[in-house]
Design an enzyme around this catalytic site. Structure first.
Site, PDB file in Angstrom:
ATOM      1  N   GLU A   1       0.752  12.440  -1.209  1.00 32.06           N
ATOM      2  CA  GLU A   1      -0.157  12.350  -2.341  1.00 32.06           C
ATOM      3  C   GLU A   1      -1.244  13.396  -2.141  1.00 32.06           C
ATOM      4  O   GLU A   1      -1.519  13.815  -1.010  1.00 32.06           O
ATOM      5  CB  GLU A   1      -0.782  10.962  -2.433  1.00 32.06           C
TER       6      GLU A   1
ATOM      7  N   HIS B   1       2.196   6.332  -1.424  1.00 32.29           N
ATOM      8  CA  HIS B   1       2.425   5.219  -2.339  1.00 32.29           C
ATOM      9  C   HIS B   1       3.810   4.610  -2.140  1.00 32.29           C
ATOM     10  O   HIS B   1       4.738   5.270  -1.674  1.00 32.29           O
ATOM     11  CB  HIS B   1       2.283   5.723  -3.782  1.00 32.29           C
TER      12      HIS B   1
ATOM     13  N   SER C   1      -4.177   6.710  -2.998  1.00 30.77           N
ATOM     14  CA  SER C   1      -4.556   5.673  -3.957  1.00 30.77           C
ATOM     15  C   SER C   1      -5.373   4.547  -3.362  1.00 30.77           C
ATOM     16  O   SER C   1      -6.186   3.941  -4.063  1.00 30.77           O
ATOM     17  CB  SER C   1      -3.294   5.091  -4.606  1.00 30.77           C
TER      18      SER C   1
ATOM     19  N   HIS D   1      -3.513  10.541  -8.874  1.00 32.51           N
ATOM     20  CA  HIS D   1      -4.908  10.109  -8.970  1.00 32.51           C
ATOM     21  C   HIS D   1      -5.879  11.280  -9.112  1.00 32.51           C
ATOM     22  O   HIS D   1      -7.091  11.086  -9.012  1.00 32.51           O
ATOM     23  CB  HIS D   1      -5.281   9.258  -7.760  1.00 32.51           C
TER      24      HIS D   1
ATOM     25  N   ASN E   1      -7.670   2.432 -13.362  1.00 36.01           N
ATOM     26  CA  ASN E   1      -7.486   3.859 -13.083  1.00 36.01           C
ATOM     27  C   ASN E   1      -7.647   4.723 -14.334  1.00 36.01           C
ATOM     28  O   ASN E   1      -7.221   5.879 -14.349  1.00 36.01           O
ATOM     29  CB  ASN E   1      -6.100   4.104 -12.474  1.00 36.01           C
TER      30      ASN E   1
ATOM     31  N   ASP F   1       2.291  14.540  -4.980  1.00 33.86           N
ATOM     32  CA  ASP F   1       2.030  13.603  -6.068  1.00 33.86           C
ATOM     33  C   ASP F   1       0.535  13.650  -6.391  1.00 33.86           C
ATOM     34  O   ASP F   1      -0.294  13.223  -5.596  1.00 33.86           O
ATOM     35  CB  ASP F   1       2.450  12.198  -5.627  1.00 33.86           C
TER      36      ASP F   1
ATOM     37  N   LYS G   1      -3.001   7.106 -15.875  1.00 35.01           N
ATOM     38  CA  LYS G   1      -4.315   7.006 -15.241  1.00 35.01           C
ATOM     39  C   LYS G   1      -5.326   7.811 -16.071  1.00 35.01           C
ATOM     40  O   LYS G   1      -5.782   7.339 -17.097  1.00 35.01           O
ATOM     41  CB  LYS G   1      -4.210   7.442 -13.787  1.00 35.01           C
TER      42      LYS G   1
END
Length: 397
Positions: A180, A135, A184, A212, A49, A209, A241
């Site tokens: 998110e 997640h 992910s 990513h 990542n 969140d 990440k």
């Protein structure tokens, strides 16, 4: 008694192996997260990542080294016990400025940030609505909060709206929508504008969140919230990440930060991040905000477009643009076999199996980085073609 315990453990491991779900950590070496040595074999990795290739950037190494000489390495204790360091305060101020939020609080990991936020803000008299693809750290935070948790089907706005409009919903002290921004395992993107509208309509707090996305995606690398024009009540990010460092953080109001300092158990009862780690993250943020950061994101987006051209059937139609490409293969055996064949072609790409993903959705999960070379992307493209990968529709989770 000890023998019986050991036998029970071994029995569990044997069952995992029989189900093709026994895992171990590959032995990596080298100063690159994409051009690596695995058990002595030179491979191109698509399992990291490190989206901008900053994990081994000279600026991060220098910043960490200078901080270690100035402040030492370990922080010594939790910040409320032994105090914080200039590196912590400088990084928090810089992240708050970058995200245009009043305040930021660091956590040792993104996992701890999610658990700390949810358990500090929600309790037995509250309602949490959580996307089914969130997640594990969000899932665990929801469970530990002791709130009533409704898991709505992935990206299903109608189901979410129905849960918020249920007769019992207004009786809860607080209501939270937790999601998110870039998911992910599926690589798709939450409809943040619609989620914000639902939150406003039902007096719910929105927790997003951006693990990513931050650093790599969205305007200036600031994630998908500004892309959609959304300012969540709580914004969570990670430094492990695109930032190439380690740790997590929460951004929002000064009131939110003070609440977390006093109530987030994963902040209160754990040693603070090492000052050199915070210094490395601060150096990464300086790159992310610079013309070099713009160049790295442009390179990353070029790779995303090229790989996306051959993996589109595997991705949800809601995808905007992420660096995550799931190749759904269904069975654990199929995913493991595909991973082994790719390694024989010089590619490190791990099989992702339940319980990380739902039953029947074992997959390869390719991630691209600005550190990849064009020939690396072509290598993966050719290898995918040789595998004759199927093109299943994304599962309904």
């Amino acid at each position: 008694m000890l023998g019986t315990f050991e036998q029970a453990l071994q029995s569990d491991l044997t069952a995992l192996e029989a189900a093709h779900r026994l895992r171990s950590c590959p032995a990596h070496a080298g100063n690159s997260r994409v051009h690596t040595q695995v058990a002595g074999q030179a491979l191109v990795s698509f399992s990291s990542n490190d989206y901008l290739g900053l994990a081994c950037h000279p600026s991060l190494l220098t910043a960490a080294s200078e901080s270690a000489r100035r402040s030492g390495f370990g922080a010594g204790a939790a910040r409320l016990v032994s105090g914080d360091f200039p590196e912590h305060r400088e990084l928090e101020a810089a992240l708050a400025s970058f995200l245009d939020r009043p305040a930021t609080l660091l956590f040792p990991t993104g996992y701890q940030a999610n658990i700390g936020v949810i358990t500090a803000l929600a309790g037995p008299n509250d309602l949490i609505l959580s996307d089914a693809a969130n997640h594990a750290s969000i899932v665990d935070g929801c469970r530990l909060s002791r709130a009533t948790v409704v898991v709505y089907p992935h990206l299903d706005l109608a189901a979410l709206s129905g849960a918020l409009g249920a007769p019992a919903a207004p009786s809860f002290r607080r209501r939270f929508i937790v999601t998110e921004s870039a998911f992910s395992m599926d690589g798709d993107v939450a409809p943040l504008a619609d989620l914000a509208a639902l939150a406003g309509r039902h007096s719910a707090a929105l927790i997003v969140d951006e693990a990513h996305a931050l650093g790599a995606l969205g305007p200036g690398g600031r994630g998908f919230c500004p892309h959609f024009g959304v300012r969540p009540d709580v914004l969570i990010g990670t430094l492990g990440k695109a930032f190439g460092s380690s740790g997590g953080f929460v951004s929002g109001s000064h009131t939110l930060r003070t609440t977390l300092v006093n109530r987030a158990r994963t902040f209160l009862f754990t040693t603070a991040p090492p000052p050199p780690v915070a210094a490395a993250a601060l150096a990464a943020l300086a790159i992310i905000r610079s013309t070099e950061g713009d160049r790295l994101r442009s390179r990353l987006h070029d790779h995303i477009r090229e790989l996306g051209a051959i993996t589109t059937p595997h991705r949800s139609p809601s995808v905007i643009s992420t660096a995550i490409f799931p190749i759904l293969l269904g069975t654990d055996q199929a995913a493991l076999a595909a991973s082994a064949r790719l390694r024989a072609e010089g590619i490190f790409l791990q099989a992702i199996r339940p319980p990380t993903v739902p039953e029947g959705t074992a997959r390869l999960r390719a991630t691209v980085s600005a550190a990849h070379e064009p020939q690396d992307i072509r290598l993966l493209t050719r290898a995918f073609g040789a595998l004759a990968l199927p093109h299943p529709a994304p599962p309904s989770v």
